[in-house]
Write an enzyme that holds these catalytic residues in place. Structure first.
Site, PDB file in Angstrom:
ATOM      1  N   SER A   1       0.840  -1.197   0.000  1.00  0.00           N
ATOM      2  CA  SER A   1       0.000   0.000   0.000  1.00  0.00           C
ATOM      3  C   SER A   1       0.870   1.240   0.000  1.00  0.00           C
ATOM      4  O   SER A   1       1.685   1.441   0.918  1.00  0.00           O
ATOM      5  CB  SER A   1      -0.903   0.015   1.235  1.00  0.00           C
ATOM      6  OG  SER A   1      -1.432   1.323   1.398  1.00  0.00           O
TER       7      SER A   1
ATOM      8  N   ASP B   1      -6.192  -6.622   4.494  1.00  0.00           N
ATOM      9  CA  ASP B   1      -5.612  -5.274   4.458  1.00  0.00           C
ATOM     10  C   ASP B   1      -5.719  -4.652   5.837  1.00  0.00           C
ATOM     11  O   ASP B   1      -6.824  -4.488   6.366  1.00  0.00           O
ATOM     12  CB  ASP B   1      -6.397  -4.443   3.425  1.00  0.00           C
ATOM     13  CG  ASP B   1      -5.906  -3.010   3.299  1.00  0.00           C
ATOM     14  OD1 ASP B   1      -4.837  -2.674   3.857  1.00  0.00           O
ATOM     15  OD2 ASP B   1      -6.613  -2.219   2.634  1.00  0.00           O
ATOM     16  N   GLY B   2      -4.556  -4.308   6.393  1.00  0.00           N
ATOM     17  CA  GLY B   2      -4.513  -3.620   7.680  1.00  0.00           C
ATOM     18  C   GLY B   2      -3.717  -4.396   8.705  1.00  0.00           C
ATOM     19  O   GLY B   2      -4.104  -5.500   9.085  1.00  0.00           O
TER      20      GLY B   2
ATOM     21  N   MET C   1      -9.360   7.761  -0.455  1.00  0.00           N
ATOM     22  CA  MET C   1     -10.225   8.119   0.689  1.00  0.00           C
ATOM     23  C   MET C   1     -10.809   9.501   0.450  1.00  0.00           C
ATOM     24  O   MET C   1     -10.106  10.408  -0.005  1.00  0.00           O
ATOM     25  CB  MET C   1      -9.412   8.143   1.973  1.00  0.00           C
ATOM     26  CG  MET C   1      -8.667   6.847   2.260  1.00  0.00           C
ATOM     27  SD  MET C   1      -7.900   6.918   3.892  1.00  0.00           S
ATOM     28  CE  MET C   1      -6.889   5.427   3.844  1.00  0.00           C
TER      29      MET C   1
ATOM     30  N   HIS D   1      -8.273   0.640  -3.941  1.00  0.00           N
ATOM     31  CA  HIS D   1      -9.168   0.381  -2.808  1.00  0.00           C
ATOM     32  C   HIS D   1      -9.915   1.674  -2.518  1.00  0.00           C
ATOM     33  O   HIS D   1      -9.332   2.623  -1.988  1.00  0.00           O
ATOM     34  CB  HIS D   1      -8.324  -0.081  -1.602  1.00  0.00           C
ATOM     35  CG  HIS D   1      -9.101  -0.285  -0.343  1.00  0.00           C
ATOM     36  ND1 HIS D   1      -8.501  -0.393   0.897  1.00  0.00           N
ATOM     37  CD2 HIS D   1     -10.435  -0.401  -0.117  1.00  0.00           C
ATOM     38  CE1 HIS D   1      -9.423  -0.579   1.818  1.00  0.00           C
ATOM     39  NE2 HIS D   1     -10.609  -0.567   1.239  1.00  0.00           N
TER      40      HIS D   1
ATOM     41  N   HIS E   1      -1.125  -1.289  -4.226  1.00  0.00           N
ATOM     42  CA  HIS E   1      -2.416  -1.000  -3.598  1.00  0.00           C
ATOM     43  C   HIS E   1      -2.525   0.510  -3.369  1.00  0.00           C
ATOM     44  O   HIS E   1      -1.679   1.111  -2.699  1.00  0.00           O
ATOM     45  CB  HIS E   1      -2.476  -1.756  -2.273  1.00  0.00           C
ATOM     46  CG  HIS E   1      -3.760  -1.657  -1.524  1.00  0.00           C
ATOM     47  ND1 HIS E   1      -4.818  -2.517  -1.727  1.00  0.00           N
ATOM     48  CD2 HIS E   1      -4.167  -0.807  -0.540  1.00  0.00           C
ATOM     49  CE1 HIS E   1      -5.809  -2.210  -0.899  1.00  0.00           C
ATOM     50  NE2 HIS E   1      -5.439  -1.175  -0.161  1.00  0.00           N
TER      51      HIS E   1
ATOM     52  N   MET F   1     -11.223  -6.380   5.665  1.00  0.00           N
ATOM     53  CA  MET F   1     -10.400  -5.379   6.358  1.00  0.00           C
ATOM     54  C   MET F   1     -10.007  -5.927   7.729  1.00  0.00           C
ATOM     55  O   MET F   1     -10.862  -6.383   8.490  1.00  0.00           O
ATOM     56  CB  MET F   1     -11.173  -4.074   6.541  1.00  0.00           C
ATOM     57  CG  MET F   1     -11.393  -3.269   5.264  1.00  0.00           C
ATOM     58  SD  MET F   1      -9.880  -2.775   4.406  1.00  0.00           S
ATOM     59  CE  MET F   1      -9.034  -1.797   5.651  1.00  0.00           C
TER      60      MET F   1
ATOM     61  N   MET G   1     -12.238   3.851  -0.599  1.00  0.00           N
ATOM     62  CA  MET G   1     -12.940   4.093   0.676  1.00  0.00           C
ATOM     63  C   MET G   1     -13.689   5.404   0.517  1.00  0.00           C
ATOM     64  O   MET G   1     -13.300   6.447   1.057  1.00  0.00           O
ATOM     65  CB  MET G   1     -11.924   4.135   1.824  1.00  0.00           C
ATOM     66  CG  MET G   1     -11.398   2.740   2.173  1.00  0.00           C
ATOM     67  SD  MET G   1      -9.821   2.798   3.048  1.00  0.00           S
ATOM     68  CE  MET G   1      -8.722   2.924   1.646  1.00  0.00           C
TER      69      MET G   1
ATOM     70  N   PHE H   1      -6.568   4.650   8.020  1.00  0.00           N
ATOM     71  CA  PHE H   1      -5.185   5.014   8.327  1.00  0.00           C
ATOM     72  C   PHE H   1      -4.265   3.805   8.246  1.00  0.00           C
ATOM     73  O   PHE H   1      -4.680   2.691   8.553  1.00  0.00           O
ATOM     74  CB  PHE H   1      -5.095   5.634   9.731  1.00  0.00           C
ATOM     75  CG  PHE H   1      -5.948   6.863   9.868  1.00  0.00           C
ATOM     76  CD1 PHE H   1      -5.442   8.110   9.482  1.00  0.00           C
ATOM     77  CD2 PHE H   1      -7.255   6.779  10.313  1.00  0.00           C
ATOM     78  CE1 PHE H   1      -6.237   9.245   9.562  1.00  0.00           C
ATOM     79  CE2 PHE H   1      -8.059   7.912  10.400  1.00  0.00           C
ATOM     80  CZ  PHE H   1      -7.552   9.155  10.028  1.00  0.00           C
TER      81      PHE H   1
ATOM     82  N   SER I   1       2.811  -0.149   6.016  1.00  0.00           N
ATOM     83  CA  SER I   1       3.977   0.169   6.852  1.00  0.00           C
ATOM     84  C   SER I   1       5.008  -0.957   6.850  1.00  0.00           C
ATOM     85  O   SER I   1       6.212  -0.694   6.930  1.00  0.00           O
ATOM     86  CB  SER I   1       3.536   0.533   8.268  1.00  0.00           C
ATOM     87  OG  SER I   1       2.536  -0.345   8.719  1.00  0.00           O
TER      88      SER I   1
ATOM     89  N   ASP J   1      -4.878   3.500  -1.936  1.00  0.00           N
ATOM     90  CA  ASP J   1      -6.004   3.779  -1.051  1.00  0.00           C
ATOM     91  C   ASP J   1      -6.611   5.138  -1.386  1.00  0.00           C
ATOM     92  O   ASP J   1      -5.992   6.181  -1.150  1.00  0.00           O
ATOM     93  CB  ASP J   1      -5.539   3.767   0.408  1.00  0.00           C
ATOM     94  CG  ASP J   1      -5.177   2.360   0.873  1.00  0.00           C
ATOM     95  OD1 ASP J   1      -6.068   1.495   0.834  1.00  0.00           O
ATOM     96  OD2 ASP J   1      -4.016   2.136   1.252  1.00  0.00           O
TER      97      ASP J   1
END
Ligand code: DX5
Ligand code: ZN
Length: 218
Positions: free
Chosen positions: A6, A171-172, A33, A62, A29, A133, A64, A139, A194, A31
């Site tokens: 990500s 994811d996460g 948002m 992705h 990936h 998720m 959101m 975040f 991360s 994100d």
């Protein structure tokens, strides 16, 4: 077993270089948002279009966002290889998934931690991937929610019964300490923000995660 780093944890001032650091990944990936569906704002279609020009790997978008029925097909038309909408936000997920596929992308449905899978199981014929998720969306860098593993298992079972090539993405909070539990539960696409971009050598982090995933392949 596929690794999708990500870029949420990448350096936003140098996204082209950041994508090139993960050229050995299977996907990138991204994100999206909108500050409505989640309390954070990242980037939208114009930036994704620019990323598509320079990414060495296909883009896994992705979304959101509110109103994916209106916005998601545009990401497929732009050339994203996979487009994920949140079922909580979709008005007509069946028609939406069909529109994403018709525009040439893999169609995926995401479930927030509080959203059960069973009410949406009948959408599987329209889908190429289900995203479970493993943090509240919004975040990077949050702790993995192990209580989502039974849902990963439930989705994998449903996919097995249904047949066909439907991927199960997590994811996460996914990293070397949590990936194996996800793989054992049946995930086969691993998003890591991360854990990849926080490592000094992002490509080496991708390789380590892929090796772990392959050891736990079903
Ligand atoms: C969170 C995003 C994730 C995020 C993951 O809402 O959907 O893709 O970047 O970040 P890590 O891997 O740091 O939890
Ligand atoms: Zn994501």
């Amino acid at each position: 077993m596929l690794i999708s780093p990500s870029i949420l944890s990448a350096d936003f001032a140098n996204l082209e270089a950041e994508l090139k650091r993960i050229a050995n990944a299977d996907w990138a990936h991204v994100d999206v948002m909108d500050n409505h569906f989640v309390p954070n704002l990242t980037l939208g279609l114009p930036v994704v279009e620019a990323l598509l020009q320079v990414s060495p790997v296909p883009i896994d978008a992705h979304l959101m966002i509110e109103d994916p029925d209106r916005w998601a097909p545009g990401y497929a038309e732009a050339g994203c290889g996979s487009v994920t909408f949140h079922v909580e936000a979709a008005r007509d997920p069946r028609t939406l998934a069909r529109a994403i596929r018709a525009a040439g992308a893999r169609a995926a449905m995401a479930l927030k931690p509080g959203t059960p899978f069973a009410p949406y199981a009948d959408l599987l014929p329209e889908l190429d991937m289900v995203l479970v998720m493993t943090v509240e969306p919004g975040f990077g860098g949050q702790s993995f929610l192990a209580d989502q593993l039974p849902k990963v298992r439930e989705v994998r079972e449903a996919v097995r019964r249904h047949g066909g090539e439907i991927w199960v993405q997590v994811d996460g909070g996914v990293g070397s300490d949590t990936l194996e539990r996800c793989a054992d539960a049946g995930a086969d696409v691993f998003v890591a923000g991360s854990a990849v971009y926080g490592a000094p050598d992002a490509a080496a982090a991708v390789e380590r995660l892929r090796a772990l995933a392959q050891r736990h392949a079903h």
